[in-house]
Design an enzyme around this catalytic site. Structure first.
Site, PDB file in Angstrom:
ATOM      1  N   TRP A  20       0.825  -1.206   0.000  1.00 33.86           N
ATOM      2  CA  TRP A  20       0.000   0.000   0.000  1.00 33.86           C
ATOM      3  C   TRP A  20       0.861   1.259   0.000  1.00 33.86           C
ATOM      4  O   TRP A  20       1.819   1.360   0.767  1.00 33.86           O
ATOM      5  CB  TRP A  20      -0.915  -0.009   1.232  1.00 33.86           C
ATOM      6  CG  TRP A  20      -1.847   1.156   1.318  1.00 33.86           C
ATOM      7  CD1 TRP A  20      -2.947   1.380   0.539  1.00 33.86           C
ATOM      8  CD2 TRP A  20      -1.780   2.247   2.242  1.00 33.86           C
ATOM      9  NE1 TRP A  20      -3.569   2.550   0.930  1.00 33.86           N
ATOM     10  CE2 TRP A  20      -2.872   3.090   1.971  1.00 33.86           C
ATOM     11  CE3 TRP A  20      -0.904   2.580   3.283  1.00 33.86           C
ATOM     12  CZ2 TRP A  20      -3.120   4.259   2.693  1.00 33.86           C
ATOM     13  CZ3 TRP A  20      -1.142   3.743   4.011  1.00 33.86           C
ATOM     14  CH2 TRP A  20      -2.226   4.567   3.721  1.00 33.86           C
ATOM     15  N   SER A  80       2.712  -7.399   1.582  1.00 34.43           N
ATOM     16  CA  SER A  80       1.613  -6.732   2.277  1.00 34.43           C
ATOM     17  C   SER A  80       0.363  -6.722   1.388  1.00 34.43           C
ATOM     18  O   SER A  80      -0.133  -7.771   1.012  1.00 34.43           O
ATOM     19  CB  SER A  80       2.048  -5.315   2.681  1.00 34.43           C
ATOM     20  OG  SER A  80       1.235  -4.802   3.697  1.00 34.43           O
ATOM     21  N   LEU A  81      -0.152  -5.543   1.011  1.00 38.15           N
ATOM     22  CA  LEU A  81      -1.304  -5.488   0.109  1.00 38.15           C
ATOM     23  C   LEU A  81      -1.033  -6.265  -1.171  1.00 38.15           C
ATOM     24  O   LEU A  81      -1.934  -6.893  -1.735  1.00 38.15           O
ATOM     25  CB  LEU A  81      -1.618  -4.021  -0.226  1.00 38.15           C
ATOM     26  CG  LEU A  81      -2.627  -3.761  -1.346  1.00 38.15           C
ATOM     27  CD1 LEU A  81      -4.000  -4.297  -0.978  1.00 38.15           C
ATOM     28  CD2 LEU A  81      -2.690  -2.269  -1.668  1.00 38.15           C
ATOM     29  N   PHE A 141       2.693   5.356   8.605  1.00 35.69           N
ATOM     30  CA  PHE A 141       2.432   3.964   8.237  1.00 35.69           C
ATOM     31  C   PHE A 141       3.731   3.237   7.927  1.00 35.69           C
ATOM     32  O   PHE A 141       3.942   2.100   8.352  1.00 35.69           O
ATOM     33  CB  PHE A 141       1.489   3.919   7.037  1.00 35.69           C
ATOM     34  CG  PHE A 141       1.187   2.526   6.554  1.00 35.69           C
ATOM     35  CD1 PHE A 141       0.296   1.723   7.236  1.00 35.69           C
ATOM     36  CD2 PHE A 141       1.797   2.015   5.419  1.00 35.69           C
ATOM     37  CE1 PHE A 141       0.014   0.424   6.805  1.00 35.69           C
ATOM     38  CE2 PHE A 141       1.526   0.731   4.978  1.00 35.69           C
ATOM     39  CZ  PHE A 141       0.627  -0.061   5.676  1.00 35.69           C
ATOM     40  N   LEU A 142       4.616   3.892   7.194  1.00 35.70           N
ATOM     41  CA  LEU A 142       5.892   3.271   6.851  1.00 35.70           C
ATOM     42  C   LEU A 142       6.741   3.019   8.085  1.00 35.70           C
ATOM     43  O   LEU A 142       7.419   2.000   8.188  1.00 35.70           O
ATOM     44  CB  LEU A 142       6.655   4.149   5.857  1.00 35.70           C
ATOM     45  CG  LEU A 142       6.030   4.290   4.469  1.00 35.70           C
ATOM     46  CD1 LEU A 142       6.835   5.255   3.615  1.00 35.70           C
ATOM     47  CD2 LEU A 142       5.917   2.944   3.781  1.00 35.70           C
ATOM     48  N   SER A 143       6.701   3.926   9.049  1.00 34.46           N
ATOM     49  CA  SER A 143       7.499   3.746  10.263  1.00 34.46           C
ATOM     50  C   SER A 143       7.028   2.533  11.052  1.00 34.46           C
ATOM     51  O   SER A 143       7.826   1.854  11.710  1.00 34.46           O
ATOM     52  CB  SER A 143       7.455   5.003  11.132  1.00 34.46           C
ATOM     53  OG  SER A 143       6.182   5.190  11.717  1.00 34.46           O
ATOM     54  N   LEU A 144       5.736   2.218  10.975  1.00 36.97           N
ATOM     55  CA  LEU A 144       5.219   1.023  11.653  1.00 36.97           C
ATOM     56  C   LEU A 144       5.841  -0.253  11.086  1.00 36.97           C
ATOM     57  O   LEU A 144       5.974  -1.254  11.779  1.00 36.97           O
ATOM     58  CB  LEU A 144       3.696   0.941  11.508  1.00 36.97           C
ATOM     59  CG  LEU A 144       2.835   1.750  12.473  1.00 36.97           C
ATOM     60  CD1 LEU A 144       1.371   1.612  12.087  1.00 36.97           C
ATOM     61  CD2 LEU A 144       3.049   1.288  13.904  1.00 36.97           C
ATOM     62  N   GLN A 145       6.216  -0.209   9.820  1.00 39.20           N
ATOM     63  CA  GLN A 145       6.714  -1.400   9.148  1.00 39.20           C
ATOM     64  C   GLN A 145       8.106  -1.810   9.631  1.00 39.20           C
ATOM     65  O   GLN A 145       8.518  -2.953   9.437  1.00 39.20           O
ATOM     66  CB  GLN A 145       6.716  -1.165   7.635  1.00 39.20           C
ATOM     67  CG  GLN A 145       5.327  -0.826   7.112  1.00 39.20           C
ATOM     68  CD  GLN A 145       5.297  -0.614   5.623  1.00 39.20           C
ATOM     69  OE1 GLN A 145       6.173  -1.074   4.909  1.00 39.20           O
ATOM     70  NE2 GLN A 145       4.285   0.063   5.125  1.00 39.20           N
ATOM     71  N   ASP A 205       7.177  -8.400  13.050  1.00 39.88           N
ATOM     72  CA  ASP A 205       6.229  -7.609  12.262  1.00 39.88           C
ATOM     73  C   ASP A 205       5.083  -7.136  13.158  1.00 39.88           C
ATOM     74  O   ASP A 205       4.422  -7.940  13.815  1.00 39.88           O
ATOM     75  CB  ASP A 205       5.683  -8.466  11.115  1.00 39.88           C
ATOM     76  CG  ASP A 205       4.965  -7.651  10.051  1.00 39.88           C
ATOM     77  OD1 ASP A 205       4.519  -6.536  10.343  1.00 39.88           O
ATOM     78  OD2 ASP A 205       4.862  -8.157   8.922  1.00 39.88           O
ATOM     79  N   HIS A 233       8.242  -5.736   9.003  1.00 40.01           N
ATOM     80  CA  HIS A 233       7.289  -5.855   7.902  1.00 40.01           C
ATOM     81  C   HIS A 233       7.940  -5.735   6.528  1.00 40.01           C
ATOM     82  O   HIS A 233       7.268  -5.952   5.517  1.00 40.01           O
ATOM     83  CB  HIS A 233       6.200  -4.776   8.059  1.00 40.01           C
ATOM     84  CG  HIS A 233       5.006  -4.978   7.184  1.00 40.01           C
ATOM     85  ND1 HIS A 233       4.182  -6.079   7.283  1.00 40.01           N
ATOM     86  CD2 HIS A 233       4.485  -4.213   6.188  1.00 40.01           C
ATOM     87  CE1 HIS A 233       3.209  -5.990   6.389  1.00 40.01           C
ATOM     88  NE2 HIS A 233       3.373  -4.862   5.708  1.00 40.01           N
TER      89      HIS A 233
END
Length: 254
Positions: A20, A80-81, A141-145, A205, A233
């Site tokens: 995503w 992911s997506l 969102f990217l930092s969560l990965q 992850d 992730h």
């Protein structure tokens, strides 16, 4: 042709499908390494990177677009997506799919009583924040990965740099992608899959719980499961040698 893609190397074909909000540039170093022995096709999903936006971002419409870029069976690796896209491709266009790799992905992203996915409100929050500050929402969102990894700062800069290499997807496209993540349940597709399938998950992850691997194995006992130790992730960025080793093991086991 509305889909932009790049090809590296020669040999047995692989299609890499990004996650995503990203684009095919995220794969560059990984693709170049795989291309030493294989033909690697890196696609920009509709509305991402250099691919044209489509009227409605759904799995069916995305797969229809992607079906035009390959003319033979390939191993589809979806991150992911992108894993949802790869699974859907196997069902909708089996003539171009020889195997599927779910990379930090799974058939149902939202948790429920019998499935250890993401909290639905986490996706709702991203959807709400997109209209307020799109770029900041994407960077969060990217930092969560990569959260919790020793190389967090270095990987964070790399992800942000890759994100800015190309134009940002529109809010419409991003909301469509989130809707796919939130609403799609491909567990029956995984159960009915008639080609080799692997799940390669990061041990740390925070978006796709590592325990989901065994849940997928219950659905499809033939699933080839690999857990990449200490990875988050995006193992193709942080743990490339280990991931390539897992891929080779999967391909040889076929």
């Amino acid at each position: 042709m509305t889909i932009h893609y790049q090809v590296y190397g020669e040999g047995e074909p692989i299609v890499l499908v990004h996650g995503w909000a990203m684009h095919s540039g995220i794969w560059r170093n990984f693709a170049e390494q795989l291309a030493q022995t294989r033909r690697v096709v890196c696609v920009d999903l509709p509305g991402h990177g250099l691919s044209a936006e489509i009227p409605e971002f759904t799995l069916e419409s995305v797969c229809e677009q992607l079906s035009e870029i390959v003319d033979s069976k390939a191993c589809w690796i979806g991150w992911s997506l992108g894993g949802s896209v790869a699974l859907a491709m196997a069902g909708l266009f089996p003539e171009v799919v020889s195997s599927v790799v779910l990379l930090a992905s799974n058939p149902c992203f939202v948790e429920n009583a019998d499935w250890p996915g993401m909290p639905e409100n986490q996706l709702d929050l991203f959807a709400e924040n997109l209209g307020v500050d799109c770029e900041s929402t994407l960077l969060r969102f990217l930092s969560l990965q990569i959260n919790g990894l020793p190389e967090f700062r270095k990987l964070s800069k790399k992800l942000a740099a890759v994100l800015r290499e190309s134009r940002m997807p529109t809010e419409k496209t991003l909301q469509g992608g989130l809707a796919v993540l939130k609403q799609t349940d491909l567990r029956s597709a995984l159960a009915d899959l008639r080609v080799p399938v692997a799940a390669m998950l990061g041990e740390k992850d925070t978006l796709v719980p590592v325990g989901i691997g065994e849940a997928m194995r219950v659905i499809n006992p033939d699933l080839h499961l690999s857990v990449i130790k200490n990875a988050g992730h995006a193992p193709f960025l942080s743990h490339r040698p280990e991931l390539i080793e897992s891929l080779i093991d999967f391909w040889e086991s076929r």
